[in-house]
Design an enzyme around this catalytic site. Structure first.
Site, PDB file in Angstrom:
ATOM      1  N   GLU A  49      43.863  41.743  32.058  1.00 16.27           N
ATOM      2  CA  GLU A  49      44.786  40.843  32.755  1.00 16.27           C
ATOM      3  C   GLU A  49      45.067  39.677  31.810  1.00 16.27           C
ATOM      4  O   GLU A  49      44.158  38.922  31.452  1.00 16.27           O
ATOM      5  CB  GLU A  49      44.187  40.363  34.074  1.00 16.27           C
ATOM      6  CG  GLU A  49      44.157  41.470  35.140  1.00 16.27           C
ATOM      7  CD  GLU A  49      43.671  40.990  36.495  1.00 16.27           C
ATOM      8  OE1 GLU A  49      43.747  41.779  37.455  1.00 16.27           O
ATOM      9  OE2 GLU A  49      43.192  39.844  36.594  1.00 16.27           O
ATOM     10  N   GLU A  60      43.849  28.301  40.184  1.00 15.53           N
ATOM     11  CA  GLU A  60      42.795  28.316  39.173  1.00 15.53           C
ATOM     12  C   GLU A  60      41.872  27.114  39.307  1.00 15.53           C
ATOM     13  O   GLU A  60      42.302  26.013  39.630  1.00 15.53           O
ATOM     14  CB  GLU A  60      43.412  28.320  37.765  1.00 15.53           C
ATOM     15  CG  GLU A  60      44.598  29.255  37.584  1.00 15.53           C
ATOM     16  CD  GLU A  60      44.260  30.729  37.806  1.00 15.53           C
ATOM     17  OE1 GLU A  60      43.083  31.060  37.968  1.00 15.53           O
ATOM     18  OE2 GLU A  60      45.189  31.543  37.816  1.00 15.53           O
TER      19      GLU A  60
END
EC number: 4.2.1.20
Length: 269
Positions: A49, A60
């Site tokens: 990824e 995140e």
């Protein structure tokens, strides 16, 4: 059959699980990204990824936010990330590559242009963190026409109606978020993840990977029996950020990415 579909079929036949490391394109600097991708494969990765740097990566935690900032400081763009995949494909036609990021850069490029360029570069899938299923039908159609799988996140807070809607749109695999919160947060609750996975499996036959909170071989091995693959991001990027690079790429890259080798051994045991 797509590269992702072929991979998961092969792994199921072998009784193995996918190992899916996440790195950000251009972190710690653009010149090493393709070398990092090749070393991840040598250490046992099945799918890479590749994060597309974005200025507001809302899902995140601080570790991956800083990775996005480092990449953006080098002005790494979606176009550059696609070029990195194309370079990787010059010597690796087997390993699946999924771009992971946010909708804005793709919408600026345009989904049809993106899908065409992604397919030409050798991208297998797209995971757009902030794409709601209500807006995903047309992008999914465009990506499917280009042979690029549209992959979605499912969170512990996703209800059954939404799981069914997302499962109907997705292809390639589904990414199950193991924890409430951002990447790198908290500790795994295996019982809660098991319940969540059972709930998702009631709606789909797609392979399901699990990420968020996987930090080492032990946590990867604990989750692997429950799903089709495990994703590691923050723990890997933390090592990249703190690496002593003074000895050159041929030394520090294998040393840092040995974490993936440890996870490979743990989930294959």
């Amino acid at each position: 059959m797509s590269r992702l579909a072929a991979l998961f079929t092969s792994l199921k036949t072998q009784g193995r699980k996918a190992l899916v490391p996440y790195i950000v394109a251009g972190d710690p600097e653009p010149s090493v990204t393709v070398s990092l991708m090749h070393e991840l494969v040598r250490q046992g990765a099945d799918i890479i990824e590749l994060g597309v740097p974005f200025s507001d990566p809302m899902a995140e935690g601080p570790v991956i936010q800083l990775a996005h900032e480092r990449a953006l400081a080098h002005k790494v763009s979606l176009t550059m990330a696609l070029a990195m995949v194309a370079e990787f494909r010059q010597t690796d036609s087997k390993t699946a590559v999924v771009l992971m990021g946010y909708a804005n850069p793709i919408e600026r490029m345009g989904y049809e242009v993106f899908a065409e360029r992604a397919a030409a570069a050798g991208v297998d899938g797209l995971l757009t963190v902030d794409m709601p299923p209500e807006e995903a039908e047309e992008p999914s159609r465009i990506l499917k026409a280009a042979g690029v799988d549209n992959i979605f996140l499912l969170a512990p807070t996703t209800d059954n109606t939404r799981i069914a809607k997302i499962a109907a749109l997705a292809s390639g695999y589904l990414y199950c978020v193991a924890l409430k919160g951002v990447t790198g947060a908290g500790n795994l609750d295996i019982s809660a993840v098991t319940q969540l996975l059972n709930n998702i499996k009631a709606h789909t036959d797609l392979p399901i990977t699990v990420g968020f909170g996987i930090k080492d071989g032990a946590s990867a091995a604990a989750l692997a029996p429950l799903c089709a693959g495990v994703v590691v991001g923050s723990a890997l990027i933390e090592r990249l950020a703190s690496a002593d690079r003074s000895q050159g790429d041929s030394v520090w890259i294998p040393s840092v990415l040995s974490l993936i080798g440890e996870m490979r051994a743990a989930i294959d045991a």
